[in-house]
Design a protein around this motif. Structure first.
Motif, mmCIF file in Angstrom:
data_model
loop_
_atom_site.group_PDB
_atom_site.id
_atom_site.type_symbol
_atom_site.label_atom_id
_atom_site.label_comp_id
_atom_site.label_asym_id
_atom_site.label_seq_id
_atom_site.Cartn_x
_atom_site.Cartn_y
_atom_site.Cartn_z
ATOM 1 N N VAL A 207 3.010 9.995 -11.092
ATOM 2 C CA VAL A 207 2.459 10.049 -12.459
ATOM 3 C C VAL A 207 1.300 11.029 -12.496
ATOM 4 C CG1 VAL A 207 3.120 7.669 -12.958
ATOM 5 C CG2 VAL A 207 0.831 8.149 -12.068
ATOM 6 N N ALA A 208 0.995 11.486 -13.692
ATOM 7 C CA ALA A 208 -0.112 12.420 -13.875
ATOM 8 C C ALA A 208 -1.425 11.663 -14.010
ATOM 9 C CB ALA A 208 0.124 13.271 -15.118
ATOM 10 N N THR A 209 -2.507 12.356 -13.760
ATOM 11 C CA THR A 209 -3.830 11.759 -13.913
ATOM 12 C C THR A 209 -3.990 11.205 -15.329
ATOM 13 O OG1 THR A 209 -4.841 13.194 -12.277
ATOM 14 C CG2 THR A 209 -6.301 12.278 -13.942
ATOM 15 N N ARG B 281 -3.785 6.335 -12.641
ATOM 16 C CA ARG B 281 -4.112 7.416 -11.696
ATOM 17 C C ARG B 281 -5.430 8.052 -12.125
ATOM 18 N NH1 ARG B 281 -0.407 12.180 -9.032
ATOM 19 N NH2 ARG B 281 -2.061 12.967 -7.693
ATOM 20 N N ARG C 269 -11.018 2.804 -2.892
ATOM 21 C CA ARG C 269 -11.061 3.829 -1.851
ATOM 22 C C ARG C 269 -10.491 5.166 -2.314
ATOM 23 N NH1 ARG C 269 -11.157 3.261 3.896
ATOM 24 N NH2 ARG C 269 -10.530 5.198 4.891
ATOM 25 N N THR C 270 -9.511 5.116 -3.196
ATOM 26 C CA THR C 270 -8.795 6.333 -3.556
ATOM 27 C C THR C 270 -9.184 6.898 -4.916
ATOM 28 O OG1 THR C 270 -6.986 4.968 -4.434
ATOM 29 C CG2 THR C 270 -6.788 5.758 -2.157
ATOM 30 N N GLY D 229 1.782 9.037 -6.882
ATOM 31 C CA GLY D 229 2.176 10.437 -6.820
ATOM 32 C C GLY D 229 3.190 10.827 -7.883
ATOM 33 N N ALA E 240 -8.902 -2.892 -3.441
ATOM 34 C CA ALA E 240 -9.530 -2.123 -2.356
ATOM 35 C C ALA E 240 -8.955 -0.712 -2.283
ATOM 36 C CB ALA E 240 -9.334 -2.855 -1.024
ATOM 37 N N TRP E 241 -7.656 -0.607 -2.483
ATOM 38 C CA TRP E 241 -7.022 0.720 -2.459
ATOM 39 C C TRP E 241 -7.541 1.576 -3.615
ATOM 40 C CZ3 TRP E 241 -3.728 3.323 -5.846
ATOM 41 C CH2 TRP E 241 -3.152 4.501 -5.337
ATOM 42 N N VAL F 139 0.842 -1.206 0.000
ATOM 43 C CA VAL F 139 0.000 0.000 0.000
ATOM 44 C C VAL F 139 0.874 1.253 0.000
ATOM 45 C CG1 VAL F 139 -1.726 1.312 1.279
ATOM 46 C CG2 VAL F 139 -1.930 -1.174 1.098
ATOM 47 N N LEU F 140 1.962 1.218 0.749
ATOM 48 C CA LEU F 140 2.872 2.371 0.747
ATOM 49 C C LEU F 140 3.460 2.570 -0.644
ATOM 50 C CD1 LEU F 140 4.738 1.818 4.149
ATOM 51 C CD2 LEU F 140 2.555 2.962 3.706
ATOM 52 N N ASP F 141 3.792 1.466 -1.314
ATOM 53 C CA ASP F 141 4.310 1.571 -2.686
ATOM 54 C C ASP F 141 3.263 2.189 -3.614
ATOM 55 O OD1 ASP F 141 6.638 0.417 -1.872
ATOM 56 O OD2 ASP F 141 6.184 -1.576 -2.667
ATOM 57 N N VAL G 183 0.873 4.296 -2.903
ATOM 58 C CA VAL G 183 0.737 5.738 -2.663
ATOM 59 C C VAL G 183 1.916 6.487 -3.276
ATOM 60 C CG1 VAL G 183 0.589 7.525 -0.898
ATOM 61 C CG2 VAL G 183 -0.587 5.338 -0.557
ATOM 62 N N GLU G 184 3.105 5.924 -3.116
ATOM 63 C CA GLU G 184 4.285 6.606 -3.656
ATOM 64 C C GLU G 184 4.269 6.617 -5.176
ATOM 65 O OE1 GLU G 184 7.898 5.746 -1.668
ATOM 66 O OE2 GLU G 184 9.138 6.357 -3.337
ATOM 67 N N THR H 78 -5.948 -6.384 -2.181
ATOM 68 C CA THR H 78 -5.493 -5.160 -1.516
ATOM 69 C C THR H 78 -5.421 -4.010 -2.512
ATOM 70 O OG1 THR H 78 -4.194 -6.449 0.070
ATOM 71 C CG2 THR H 78 -3.593 -4.127 -0.203
#
Lengths: 334, 269
Positions: free
Chosen positions: A17-19, A62, A45-46, A15, A41-42, A7-9, A11-12, A38
């Motif tokens: 890359v562009a939408t 993204r 949620r995001t 960030g 689910a991420w 999950v940390l990977d 999020v990083e 996982t």
């Protein structure tokens, strides 16, 4: 067990890359099922999109890709029109027929019962126009009932070569609903030579006679011409000719020859390059009427429920467009 | 009239998309704008003060430093709704038994980049206010993205990794990072929050005091009119992480002013 670093990977990486851009995360030898759950689910949620899952990686986007359906003209939305191949046999053997119809071709009729069910379900599925084609539909002994099943539900267009408006077939034509039915008759040229070279001797005169008969019987007539792509810029004399027959300009359809069926030349049309027109034959649901006799554009063998067929075509169109857009983004300079 | 020139720091490729969208939103209005991207907040604040840009989209530390460098001759004109209720979350491994900041005595705390208000400067202030000094807790500083004031979130993710790898017992992160990892719901058994800070203010659009109100106010009014329910506005708001642009909550910066003073953080870099 969930790999927490995954999950940390995520999020990083998002960030960086562009939408709209995609990126890949891997999870090594972790349980693929747990890892992919996982990631899913991420994403949920995001507000990001899971594009593809492999054994040890996932491809994500993204944000969410733009909906290709929104880019279409509303008239182009798959499922706006429903094409039905009533039959595949034909009194002609045109040398460019996209579905290989001829007098020797097996009929493979859709049949009145299925047409009736399709027309009814089309209304529920949001279809706004039905289009009947073949083969030559006027070879069917129950064509008037087939057409009535359609016109009772939606405005309908019937494609024909216009050569069979005599005897009992003319009587069937006369029983059709002039307010709800448009006849689309095929004529390829302003003079007999080109038309007859593709469709057979004296076919041009009989088709033109058919236009006149249809007009006399009170039907709206559209004319569709099939021309090689290189001739598409020389069509004005043809338009002038159709004007003299009383065919309105908006009812004069010029289409390019497709490299399909028995045609040895023409433009190449694939599912990736064609905006779909949902097409039903006795054999299944096809991407487009131009390829209704070709396995490469078979969408499903299941005709019913019709809404599922339309949804499947739309979903595949979205998938093709998104894949094409992604490819364009990956290879901007290639 | 020349467009209002807004400065922003390029901490992610998405910044280009965001600011092009905001520029488009202002197109054909009485307060058209353009933007300039900087690689760090130090350069951006310099450019605000020397007049290169009319507005700077500043972090809370950049705001504090602008106030210090201009002797207060600057003004915060707008902010995100989410910036008025920002928080720092102190997290540890689930079941580690930490209950408040005093649980950190004799433990290891991972902090983000040294110029991150939420993950480094304010956490030290919160510890001090709880009576925990530098000798009471071992600080693991992770300076992954200095210059961007923690915007990339990378140093906070590295702080969390340090906890997972048992190089630290706890980490201090911004609430935005806590949300980005799904709070404690996507990684059951990984992290839990044992202390949440009071809310404070984060980013704002900063102008010099000399910027005439008649030039800046129409821009602010149009910014505040951006509507979450308008499909044309929504994507920008979502990407920038807010539902509504609002006026700044200036008292929310006091804790950072106090921290900067207490820790002797200089006004320049």
């Amino acid at each position: 067990m969930v790999n927490h670093a995954l999950v940390l990977d995520l999020v990083e990486r998002v960030g960086a890359v562009a939408t709209g851009a995609t990126f890949t995360v891997g999870w090594g030898a972790d349980d693929p099922e747990v890892a992919s759950e996982t990631v899913a689910a991420w994403c949920e949620r995001t507000g990001n999109q899971l594009v593809e899952v492999g054994d040890s990686f996932a491809v994500l986007r993204r944000g969410r890709a733009a909906d290709p359906l929104l880019d279409l003209d509303p008239d182009q939305l798959p499922g706006t029109r429903l094409w039905m191949y009533t039959n595949f046999d034909c009194n002609l053997a045109c040398d460019y027929c996209c579905v290989r119809s001829s007098p020797q071709t097996e009929r493979r009729a859709l049949g009145l019962d299925r047409v009736r069910q399709l027309a009814a379900e089309a209304v529920q599925a949001g279809v706004s126009e039905l289009i009947l084609t073949g083969g030559e539909p006027f070879l069917l002994p129950d064509l008037d009932e087939v057409v009535a099943a359609c016109t009772s539900q939606l405005p309908t267009t019937l494609l024909t070569n216009g050569m069979l408006f005599t005897g009992h077939r003319l009587e069937r034509l006369r029983r059709m609903d002039r307010q709800r039915l448009t006849l689309q008759i095929s004529v390829d040229s302003a003079t007999p030579e080109i038309h007859d070279s593709h469709r057979g001797k004296r076919s041009w005169k009989r088709a033109v006679d058919g236009i006149r008969i249809a007009h006399e019987e009170g039907f709206r007539v559209k004319v569709a011409a099939t021309l090689p792509a290189e001739q598409l810029h020389e069509v004005e004399p043809f338009h002038v000719f159709l004007d003299t027959l009383g065919v309105a300009r908006e009812d004069q359809v010029i289409r390019a020859l497709a490299h399909r069926g028995v045609s040895e030349t023409g433009i190449e049309l694939t599912m990736e390059s064609l905006i779909p027109e949902v097409t039903i034959t006795a054999d299944g649901v096809y991407w487009h009427p131009i390829a209704a006799d070709h396995e490469d554009q078979l969408v499903s063998r299941e005709l019913f429920p019709l809404k599922n067929a339309i949804d499947e075509v739309r979903a595949r169109f979205v998938e093709h467009r998104q894949r094409a857009n992604a490819a364009a983004a990956w290879f901007p300079c290639a | 009239m020349d467009p209002i020139l807004v400065g922003a720091v390029a901490y992610t490729p998405n910044v280009v998309t965001i600011w092009e969208g905001i520029r488009d939103y202002f197109a054909d209005t009485d307060s058209e704008m353009d933007f300039v991207l900087f690689s760090n907040y130090g350069r951006q604040v310099d450019s605000l003060i020397d007049g290169t840009v009319d507005l700077a989209w500043n972090t809370n530390l950049a705001w504090v430093r602008t106030v210090a460098q201009t002797d207060g001759a600057c003004k915060a004109v707008a902010t995100r709704d989410t910036d008025t209720v920002f928080q720092t979350m102190f997290v540890c491994r689930t079941g580690a038994g930490m209950t408040d900041l005093t649980s950190l005595r004799a433990r290891r705390l991972a902090l983000g980049s040294k110029d991150s208000a939420q993950a480094a400067i304010l956490p030290v202030q919160f510890l001090a206010e709880a009576g925990i000094g530098g000798d009471d807790v071992e600080l693991l500083r992770i300076n992954s993205d200095v210059g961007k004031h923690g915007d990339t979130g990378r140093s906070e993710l590295d702080a969390l990794r340090a906890v997972l790898d048992d190089r630290a017992d706890a980490a201090a992160i911004g609430i935005n990072t806590w949300e980005a990892i799904g709070r404690d719901q996507l990684m059951p058994g990984a992290f839990e929050v044992f202390w949440e800070s009071p809310t404070y203010s984060h980013c704002n659009f900063t102008a010099l005091e000399s910027m005439p109100d008649e030039r800046i106010q129409p821009w602010v009014d149009h910014l505040l009119a951006m509507d979450w329910e308008n499909p044309a506005h929504r994507p920008i708001l979502e990407m920038e992480g807010l539902r509504q642009w609002v006026l700044p909550r200036l008292e929310g910066y006091q804790s950072l002013f106090d921290a900067v003073a207490a820790q002797g953080i200089t006004a320049r870099w």
